[in-house]
Design a protein around this motif. Structure first.
Motif, mmCIF file in Angstrom:
data_model
loop_
_atom_site.group_PDB
_atom_site.id
_atom_site.type_symbol
_atom_site.label_atom_id
_atom_site.label_comp_id
_atom_site.label_asym_id
_atom_site.label_seq_id
_atom_site.Cartn_x
_atom_site.Cartn_y
_atom_site.Cartn_z
ATOM 1 N N ILE A 390 0.840 -1.200 0.000
ATOM 2 C CA ILE A 390 0.000 0.000 0.000
ATOM 3 C C ILE A 390 0.874 1.248 0.000
ATOM 4 C CG2 ILE A 390 -1.600 1.363 1.394
ATOM 5 C CD1 ILE A 390 -2.915 -1.246 2.282
ATOM 6 N N ASP A 391 1.899 1.251 0.865
ATOM 7 C CA ASP A 391 2.780 2.420 0.958
ATOM 8 C C ASP A 391 3.585 2.626 -0.325
ATOM 9 O OD1 ASP A 391 1.874 2.800 3.521
ATOM 10 O OD2 ASP A 391 3.595 1.849 4.484
ATOM 11 N N LEU A 392 3.973 1.527 -0.962
ATOM 12 C CA LEU A 392 4.826 1.605 -2.148
ATOM 13 C C LEU A 392 4.042 1.955 -3.408
ATOM 14 C CD1 LEU A 392 7.674 1.076 -3.388
ATOM 15 C CD2 LEU A 392 6.966 -1.324 -3.669
ATOM 16 N N ILE A 393 2.843 1.390 -3.551
ATOM 17 C CA ILE A 393 2.105 1.493 -4.813
ATOM 18 C C ILE A 393 0.854 2.356 -4.688
ATOM 19 C CG2 ILE A 393 0.878 0.138 -6.577
ATOM 20 C CD1 ILE A 393 2.780 -2.213 -5.793
ATOM 21 N N GLY A 394 0.164 2.261 -3.568
ATOM 22 C CA GLY A 394 -1.097 2.984 -3.392
ATOM 23 C C GLY A 394 -2.281 2.057 -3.568
ATOM 24 N N VAL A 395 -3.376 2.363 -2.912
ATOM 25 C CA VAL A 395 -4.553 1.485 -2.908
ATOM 26 C C VAL A 395 -5.155 1.337 -4.303
ATOM 27 C CG1 VAL A 395 -6.918 1.203 -2.059
ATOM 28 C CG2 VAL A 395 -5.104 1.898 -0.482
ATOM 29 N N ASP A 396 -5.447 2.457 -4.976
ATOM 30 C CA ASP A 396 -6.139 2.382 -6.274
ATOM 31 C C ASP A 396 -5.343 1.618 -7.337
ATOM 32 O OD1 ASP A 396 -8.389 3.626 -5.350
ATOM 33 O OD2 ASP A 396 -7.949 5.580 -6.239
ATOM 34 N N PRO A 397 -4.088 1.993 -7.600
ATOM 35 C CA PRO A 397 -3.360 1.256 -8.638
ATOM 36 C C PRO A 397 -3.121 -0.200 -8.286
ATOM 37 C CG PRO A 397 -1.918 2.844 -7.542
ATOM 38 C CD PRO A 397 -3.304 3.143 -7.091
ATOM 39 N N LEU A 398 -2.935 -0.499 -6.999
ATOM 40 C CA LEU A 398 -2.704 -1.882 -6.594
ATOM 41 C C LEU A 398 -3.963 -2.711 -6.775
ATOM 42 C CD1 LEU A 398 -0.785 -3.978 -5.424
ATOM 43 C CD2 LEU A 398 -1.367 -3.156 -3.122
ATOM 44 N N ARG A 399 -5.083 -2.206 -6.293
ATOM 45 C CA ARG A 399 -6.344 -2.939 -6.449
ATOM 46 C C ARG A 399 -6.683 -3.129 -7.928
ATOM 47 N NH1 ARG A 399 -10.502 -3.555 -2.277
ATOM 48 N NH2 ARG A 399 -11.870 -3.889 -4.053
ATOM 49 N N TYR A 400 -6.677 -2.038 -8.680
ATOM 50 C CA TYR A 400 -7.099 -2.108 -10.076
ATOM 51 C C TYR A 400 -6.239 -3.089 -10.863
ATOM 52 C CZ TYR A 400 -8.806 -0.540 -14.622
ATOM 53 O OH TYR A 400 -9.379 -0.507 -15.873
ATOM 54 N N THR A 401 -4.933 -3.016 -10.664
ATOM 55 C CA THR A 401 -4.031 -3.861 -11.451
ATOM 56 C C THR A 401 -4.211 -5.325 -11.091
ATOM 57 O OG1 THR A 401 -2.443 -2.037 -11.454
ATOM 58 C CG2 THR A 401 -1.653 -4.176 -12.196
ATOM 59 N N LEU A 402 -4.414 -5.625 -9.831
ATOM 60 C CA LEU A 402 -4.617 -7.015 -9.421
ATOM 61 C C LEU A 402 -5.936 -7.564 -9.955
ATOM 62 C CD1 LEU A 402 -3.359 -6.812 -5.737
ATOM 63 C CD2 LEU A 402 -2.281 -8.107 -7.589
ATOM 64 N N ILE A 403 -6.938 -6.695 -10.068
ATOM 65 C CA ILE A 403 -8.264 -7.140 -10.505
ATOM 66 C C ILE A 403 -8.351 -7.290 -12.014
ATOM 67 C CG2 ILE A 403 -10.712 -6.461 -10.616
ATOM 68 C CD1 ILE A 403 -10.268 -5.063 -7.880
ATOM 69 N N ARG A 404 -7.614 -6.497 -12.773
ATOM 70 C CA ARG A 404 -7.840 -6.437 -14.224
ATOM 71 C C ARG A 404 -7.318 -7.653 -14.981
ATOM 72 N NH1 ARG A 404 -3.970 -4.449 -18.067
ATOM 73 N NH2 ARG A 404 -5.665 -3.598 -19.313
ATOM 74 N N TYR A 405 -6.688 -8.591 -14.288
ATOM 75 C CA TYR A 405 -6.208 -9.818 -14.929
ATOM 76 C C TYR A 405 -6.951 -11.032 -14.380
ATOM 77 C CZ TYR A 405 -2.291 -6.899 -16.421
ATOM 78 O OH TYR A 405 -1.527 -5.898 -16.981
ATOM 79 N N PRO A 406 -7.208 -12.048 -15.213
ATOM 80 C CA PRO A 406 -7.825 -13.281 -14.712
ATOM 81 C C PRO A 406 -6.962 -13.891 -13.601
ATOM 82 C CG PRO A 406 -7.800 -13.253 -17.115
ATOM 83 C CD PRO A 406 -6.956 -12.101 -16.675
ATOM 84 N N THR A 407 -7.594 -14.444 -12.606
ATOM 85 C CA THR A 407 -6.852 -14.962 -11.451
ATOM 86 C C THR A 407 -6.301 -16.366 -11.666
ATOM 87 O OG1 THR A 407 -8.932 -15.751 -10.493
ATOM 88 C CG2 THR A 407 -8.146 -13.580 -9.810
ATOM 89 N N ASP A 408 -6.692 -17.015 -12.759
ATOM 90 C CA ASP A 408 -6.256 -18.400 -12.949
ATOM 91 C C ASP A 408 -4.916 -18.505 -13.665
ATOM 92 O OD1 ASP A 408 -7.053 -17.585 -15.432
ATOM 93 O OD2 ASP A 408 -8.532 -19.179 -15.748
ATOM 94 N N SER A 409 -4.204 -17.382 -13.789
ATOM 95 C CA SER A 409 -2.866 -17.419 -14.387
ATOM 96 C C SER A 409 -1.918 -16.595 -13.529
ATOM 97 C CB SER A 409 -2.896 -16.865 -15.817
ATOM 98 O OG SER A 409 -3.395 -15.538 -15.818
ATOM 99 N N PRO A 410 -0.643 -17.003 -13.465
ATOM 100 C CA PRO A 410 0.342 -16.233 -12.684
ATOM 101 C C PRO A 410 0.463 -14.808 -13.219
ATOM 102 C CG PRO A 410 1.191 -18.397 -13.264
ATOM 103 C CD PRO A 410 -0.063 -18.209 -14.065
#
Length: 553
Positions: A390-410
């Motif tokens: 959170i401190d390094l990246i920020g809540v919005d960019p971290l959440r959005y980036t993690l969500i925008r990709y399918p979770t079934d792939s690394p």
């Protein structure tokens, strides 16, 4: 005219053809028809292959069937043209007025636009469920974002969703945690199989500061006291960090409570009544191999100790007894082996995997900084903590980036890319579009203009760019419904990016506000309504991802 309204119009046209005896079908007219946006814009606003699906059933050539349907649709209000293509595709053009009404629909619905009707279905979403013995880490962070987003889209689709965090507060790991804290409080090294991160020393110091007399307790009492105090502090930290990360839980369920109540005994009794338990080698087993598990599972060891799987089983039964029709588990990549056993466990209880229980697996995430993978944490030792991310990246960019990709792939992410303030960064691109829309609305207010629906003339939105943007807005409810159905919130993120792009193209070609001494026209007012509607849809979509929609950037 939305895709749903167009579907209703096609159903009505089919019904009219059947009632008039011009078409004979062996089955009732379908209650809904799938319409899609053509890939080639010259083909029209929407297309359907319903004639190809029903033509042969009606004993007709699909193209002939399509021509009858096109003629029937031609007289439908809001449809300007219906053309037959190829072997029986139907391309449909919607009138500017009917299409422009989509903007009205959006603004009238407001924050509820995109949401489906209540289904009455009660769903339990369990995710993260970390041990309260250390900080939340990168693996937890992916599910904190994605799990919460899945819950949001499922709730938007009309389901009653309860977010639940299962606290693993029982077992050997808790005793090791207490012993590690006590050791650090006395300036000693924790046990070899204990906890060694710097956070343990931090917690120990906080515990002693709050209760100086704790180090004077007898050794056995002291271990328990440190365990309980550390547990309370670490759990409070989990709750605080997750709240800051915009992930909120409705229920924090303690594993201990299963054993302090009669939940475990009730689950064992139920399984025994159903003939799913057997005794062997002095232990009590569950016949999970009857339902595809690779081996039967021990619930009660010969020494009288319950296994973790006994807790898992009791917990599932407890969820079902609380009235949840579907229990969804979100597990990390290292829990892939749990899929078969959890499904088999539910089947032993009498449920159907895929209906009453769903198990989703999320793959690993790597974070790169300056080309190197982040692996070590100053505080947590061998893991990168949520706090540091959170401190390094920020809540919005971290959440959005993690969500925008399918979770079934690394997933491999780069800190610089996630935090870059440019249109190359998807979260910035979408948020900037919302901020730009907000600026237009503010500038309009300075000119005395508002998105007034009473004076709104939807027929003014006749340009191709307006039509493309309206069709994009009309797709939002279907995107949400599909994301909920497939448990894939990344579909919402990708939709937002495409819609932001469609808006920028519209804005580049269609001037929204009058310039200089120019008097506002009906076209200006209609475009302002479209701008306000687009702003609303982007805000609704970002909210489903738990990401802010800034008015200024």
């Amino acid at each position: 005219m939305t895709p749903e309204q167009l579907s209703d119009a096609i159903v009505a046209a089919l019904t009219s053809l059947v009632d008039a005896g011009r078409v004979t079908l062996p089955d009732p007219v379908p209650s809904q028809v799938r319409v899609e946006r053509p890939k080639v814009k010259e083909h029209g606003d929407y297309a359907t292959n319903i004639a190809m699906q029903l033509g042969k059933k009606a004993g007709m050539n699909p193209r002939e069937f399509a021509e009858l349907l096109a003629a029937e649709l031609a007289s439908t209000e809001g449809i300007s043209a219906a053309e037959v293509a190829g072997p029986g595709f139907l391309n449909i053009r919607v009138s500017a007025g009917a299409q422009g009404e989509i903007a009205r629909n959006v603004l009238e619905a407001g924050a509820a636009y995109g949401h489906g009707a209540p289904t009455g279905r009660s769903i339990n979403m369990e995710f993260i469920s970390a041990n309260p013995t250390g900080p939340l880490h990168l693996g937890h962070t992916r599910w904190a974002a994605v799990g919460d987003a899945i819950a949001r889209v499922m709730a938007a689709a009309g389901n009653e969703v309860t977010r639940e965090f299962y606290i693993n507060d029982r077992g050997n790991q808790m005793d090791k945690f207490g012993a590690s804290l006590m050791a650090r409080a006395h300036g000693e090294e924790p046990p070899e199989d204990g906890y060694h991160g710097a956070y343990v020393a931090d917690l120990a110091a906080r515990i002693v500061e709050a209760d100086p007399g704790i180090t004077s307790l007898p050794r056995d009492e002291q271990t328990i006291a440190f365990r309980e105090a550390g547990y309370a502090l670490q759990l409070a930290e989990h709750k605080s960090e997750l709240a800051e990360f915009n992930t909120h839980f409705d229920v924090w369920f303690s594993e201990r409570s299963l054993h302090e109540s009669d939940a475990v005994e009730r689950s064992l009794a139920r399984l025994r009544e159903q003939g799913r338990l057997f005794e062997a080698e002095g232990a009590t087993w569950m016949r999970t191999t009857d339902f595809g598990d690779d081996k039967d599972r021990v619930l009660l060891r010969g020494n009288g100790e319950l296994t973790y799987f006994a807790s898992d089983t009791a917990y599932y039964v407890d969820k079902r007894d609380r009235g949840f029709e579907t229990c969804i588990y979100l597990l990390g990549a290292d829990h892939h082996g749990y899929v078969g056993r959890l499904n088999a466990m539910a089947a032993c209880v009498g449920d159907t995997p895929g209906e009453q229980i769903e198990v989703l697996i999320g793959q690993l995430v790597k974070i790169l900084q300056n080309g190197q993978e982040l692996k070590l944490s100053k505080r947590a030792g061998t893991i990168v903590s949520l706090r540091e991310l959170i401190d390094l990246i920020g809540v919005d960019p971290l959440r959005y980036t993690l969500i925008r990709y399918p979770t079934d792939s690394p997933l491999t992410l780069d800190v610089a890319e996630m935090t870059r303030k440019s249109n190359d960064n998807p979260v910035y691109y979408v948020q900037y579009a919302h901020a730009r829309l907000s600026s237009i609305v503010r500038n309009a207010a300075d000119l005395g203009l508002t998105a007034d629906l009473e004076s709104f003339d939807p027929s003014q939105l006749s340009e191709e760019r307006s039509g493309a943007l309206l069709r994009a807005l009309a797709e939002f409810p279907r995107v949400v419904a599909r994301a909920a159905e497939l448990r894939e919130p990344h579909r919402v993120a990708r939709y937002l990016e495409e819609t932001a792009s469609t808006f920028h193209k519209f804005y580049d070609e269609c001037r929204v506000l009058p310039q200089g001494d120019e008097e506002p026209t009906d076209t200006h007012r209609a475009r302002l309504v479209l701008v306000a509607a687009t702003r609303q849809v982007l805000a609704n979509g970002l909210d489903l991802l738990g990401v802010s929609a800034p008015d200024r950037m």
